[in-house]
Design a protein around this motif. Sequence first.
Motif, PDB file in Angstrom:
ATOM      1  N   SER A 107     -17.377   0.470  -1.538  1.00 41.60           N
ATOM      2  CA  SER A 107     -16.581  -0.716  -1.830  1.00 41.60           C
ATOM      3  C   SER A 107     -15.121  -0.485  -1.438  1.00 41.60           C
ATOM      4  O   SER A 107     -14.657   0.661  -1.343  1.00 41.60           O
ATOM      5  CB  SER A 107     -16.672  -1.057  -3.315  1.00 41.60           C
ATOM      6  N   GLU A 108     -14.423  -1.578  -1.244  1.00 41.70           N
ATOM      7  CA  GLU A 108     -12.996  -1.478  -0.892  1.00 41.70           C
ATOM      8  C   GLU A 108     -12.203  -0.826  -2.022  1.00 41.70           C
ATOM      9  O   GLU A 108     -11.290  -0.046  -1.779  1.00 41.70           O
ATOM     10  CB  GLU A 108     -12.448  -2.874  -0.602  1.00 41.70           C
ATOM     11  N   ARG A 109     -12.612  -1.126  -3.239  1.00 37.03           N
ATOM     12  CA  ARG A 109     -11.929  -0.562  -4.405  1.00 37.03           C
ATOM     13  C   ARG A 109     -12.123   0.954  -4.465  1.00 37.03           C
ATOM     14  O   ARG A 109     -11.187   1.703  -4.722  1.00 37.03           O
ATOM     15  CB  ARG A 109     -12.489  -1.238  -5.659  1.00 37.03           C
ATOM     16  N   ALA A 159     -12.825   2.849  -1.925  1.00 33.30           N
ATOM     17  CA  ALA A 159     -12.095   3.395  -0.773  1.00 33.30           C
ATOM     18  C   ALA A 159     -10.607   3.533  -1.103  1.00 33.30           C
ATOM     19  O   ALA A 159      -9.979   4.536  -0.748  1.00 33.30           O
ATOM     20  CB  ALA A 159     -12.294   2.509   0.457  1.00 33.30           C
ATOM     21  N   SER A 160     -10.045   2.564  -1.807  1.00 35.68           N
ATOM     22  CA  SER A 160      -8.633   2.655  -2.223  1.00 35.68           C
ATOM     23  C   SER A 160      -8.435   3.808  -3.195  1.00 35.68           C
ATOM     24  O   SER A 160      -7.439   4.533  -3.112  1.00 35.68           O
ATOM     25  CB  SER A 160      -8.185   1.348  -2.883  1.00 35.68           C
ATOM     26  N   GLU A 181     -17.013   7.908  -8.166  1.00 33.19           N
ATOM     27  CA  GLU A 181     -17.389   6.716  -8.938  1.00 33.19           C
ATOM     28  C   GLU A 181     -17.240   6.959 -10.443  1.00 33.19           C
ATOM     29  O   GLU A 181     -16.829   6.065 -11.182  1.00 33.19           O
ATOM     30  CB  GLU A 181     -18.805   6.285  -8.584  1.00 33.19           C
ATOM     31  N   ASN A 209      -5.799  -1.687 -10.875  1.00 30.73           N
ATOM     32  CA  ASN A 209      -5.686  -2.337  -9.567  1.00 30.73           C
ATOM     33  C   ASN A 209      -4.298  -2.140  -8.969  1.00 30.73           C
ATOM     34  O   ASN A 209      -4.162  -1.919  -7.756  1.00 30.73           O
ATOM     35  CB  ASN A 209      -6.040  -3.811  -9.663  1.00 30.73           C
ATOM     36  N   ASP A 218      -3.475  -0.228  -5.429  1.00 35.08           N
ATOM     37  CA  ASP A 218      -2.690  -0.886  -4.382  1.00 35.08           C
ATOM     38  C   ASP A 218      -1.358  -0.201  -4.123  1.00 35.08           C
ATOM     39  O   ASP A 218      -0.655  -0.537  -3.181  1.00 35.08           O
ATOM     40  CB  ASP A 218      -2.426  -2.348  -4.752  1.00 35.08           C
ATOM     41  N   ARG A 237       0.169   1.167  -0.723  1.00 33.22           N
ATOM     42  CA  ARG A 237       0.627   0.158   0.243  1.00 33.22           C
ATOM     43  C   ARG A 237       1.895  -0.549  -0.217  1.00 33.22           C
ATOM     44  O   ARG A 237       2.713  -0.952   0.594  1.00 33.22           O
ATOM     45  CB  ARG A 237      -0.460  -0.899   0.456  1.00 33.22           C
TER      46      ARG A 237
END
Length: 155
Positions: free
Chosen positions: A2-4, A6-7, A30, A46, A50, A53
Amino acid sequence: MSERLASFMALSSALTGFNAMRLHATDLAETYLSLLDQIVPIDIVNDLLDSLRELPANRDGEPLPAILRDPQLGPIARNVIMLWYCGTWQQLPAGWRTAFGASPLDKTHLVSGAAYQAGLQWLAAGAHPPGAKQQGFGAWALAPAGGRDGERDIL
């Protein structure tokens, strides 16, 4: 992936200094992300994911000092480091809990026996977790791998 996740792996790699492949090999990504989601409010997790970035970089272009100095994200980022290296969650500081919320799960604890065994501290030290992974008979007589004469890339 998932993108999450991966972040989380990108952030974990930046925080620990180990590449994502090495972190994946622990089979704990996980588990650690799920633990974060259970203890820390989801919007803050979250924001942390993030943060590579979005937070301003220091003069060398590195966002990590900004993340680690951030009053909301810094304590969590330091806990992510502890998760990967030691397999433990450290209770967040009282001031953080008062400002951002406290979870009943936010207690200092060992995540699992597998987390202890897979801790990056052992790899970084060129050692084995005591009582968990035996080195073999006579290992004490051998010089440790790595060091100045036989440097190896652990990252």
